[in-house]
Scaffold this active site. Structure first.
Site, PDB file in Angstrom:
ATOM      1  N   ASN A   1       0.940  -1.004   0.143  1.00  0.00           N
ATOM      2  CA  ASN A   1       0.079   0.093  -0.124  1.00  0.00           C
ATOM      3  C   ASN A   1       0.966   1.308  -0.012  1.00  0.00           C
ATOM      4  O   ASN A   1       0.467   2.324   0.664  1.00  0.00           O
ATOM      5  CB  ASN A   1      -0.849   0.097   1.020  1.00  0.00           C
TER       6      ASN A   1
ATOM      7  N   LYS B   1       1.646 -12.804  -2.010  1.00  0.00           N
ATOM      8  CA  LYS B   1       2.275 -11.730  -3.168  1.00  0.00           C
ATOM      9  C   LYS B   1       3.552 -11.276  -2.404  1.00  0.00           C
ATOM     10  O   LYS B   1       4.522 -11.512  -3.270  1.00  0.00           O
ATOM     11  CB  LYS B   1       1.585 -10.267  -3.204  1.00  0.00           C
TER      12      LYS B   1
ATOM     13  N   HIS C   1      -2.003  -4.428  -9.907  1.00  0.00           N
ATOM     14  CA  HIS C   1      -2.136  -4.435 -11.233  1.00  0.00           C
ATOM     15  C   HIS C   1      -2.411  -5.703 -12.261  1.00  0.00           C
ATOM     16  O   HIS C   1      -3.265  -6.016 -13.004  1.00  0.00           O
ATOM     17  CB  HIS C   1      -0.625  -3.851 -11.997  1.00  0.00           C
TER      18      HIS C   1
END
Ligand code: SF4
Length: 227
Positions: free
Chosen positions: A29, A117, A137
């Protein structure tokens, strides 16, 4: 084919896996720039991971504050270091070398603040494994295309990870990131210039095709020609 894209293949780097894991935890973030500053603050203002482990949490918070989510990130880093020390007697992830990718995911998902991730990035960028990191993305693009229908990057990862052929996972990730920067952008995608238009399932593609038809574009066949 990969020789046409030097640098896109995952290669074992000299980077320490624990460094990469913590750097990726800090990058959640926020931008690369602020997470890099936070990582440097930890190293320069506190020192080794051993010294970070022994530092007061307030000092870790101050070091990482620049990249946001201060309390969560500082607590997650402290917790990771503490548990690594307890389980393995040292602050190192070298034991992961002998594990399969699935074993690494299972092992590291036990730590609070570490998701798939983050683990995928460490596997690719430090251990040179062929994995498919799904960030916001990649999640956006393959859902627009209709390859999966998932509401979160984690669910996208679960649905897609075994569908991409071995040896192509990291390359596909890298090309999607480039495709997302140039064509399938988060805001105002260039649908009018996109070679995937006919097969794409994005519900707003007609609107964005009209908006983008006059925009210049550098290269709109990144994925089609190279995956
Ligand atoms: S048509 Fe638009 S939404 Fe679909 S992949 Fe291309 S740029 Fe993305």
């Amino acid at each position: 084919m990969q020789a046409e894209f030097p640098g896109l293949e995952p290669k074992p780097s000299k980077a320490d896996p624990l460094d990469i894991l913590i750097a990726t935890m800090l990058s959640q973030n926020t931008t690369d720039k602020t997470s890099y500053i936070a990582f440097q603050n930890l190293k320069n203002n506190i020192g080794t991971w051993e010294e970070v482990l022994n530092a007061p949490i307030s000092k870790i918070r101050n070091a990482v504050r620049v990249c946001g989510l201060t309390n969560q990130k500082s607590a997650a880093i402290k917790n990771l270091l503490k548990q690594l020390k307890q389980k393995h007697g040292e602050l190192s992830l070298k034991y992961l070398d002998k594990m399969s990718n699935d074993e690494v995911y299972k092992d590291l998902l036990q730590y609070k603040g570490i998701g798939v991730k983050t683990i995928s990035c460490m596997l690719a960028f430090s251990l040179g494994r062929d994995v498919f990191p799904v960030d916001t993305h990649v999640h956006r693009i393959i859902n627009r295309l209709g390859i999966v229908k998932a509401v979160t990057p984690v669910k996208t990862f679960e649905q897609v990870k075994d569908k991409i052929p071995d040896g192509k996972k990291f390359l596909f990730h890298t090309l999607l990131i480039r495709f997302g920067r140039k064509i399938c952008r988060a805001q105002k995608p260039l649908c009018g210039k996109c070679r995937l238009y006919d097969i794409c399932e994005f519900s707003e593609k007609e609107k964005y095709a009209m908006l983008s038809s006059a925009e210049p574009v550098e290269n709109n066949f990144i994925i089609l020609e190279h995956v």
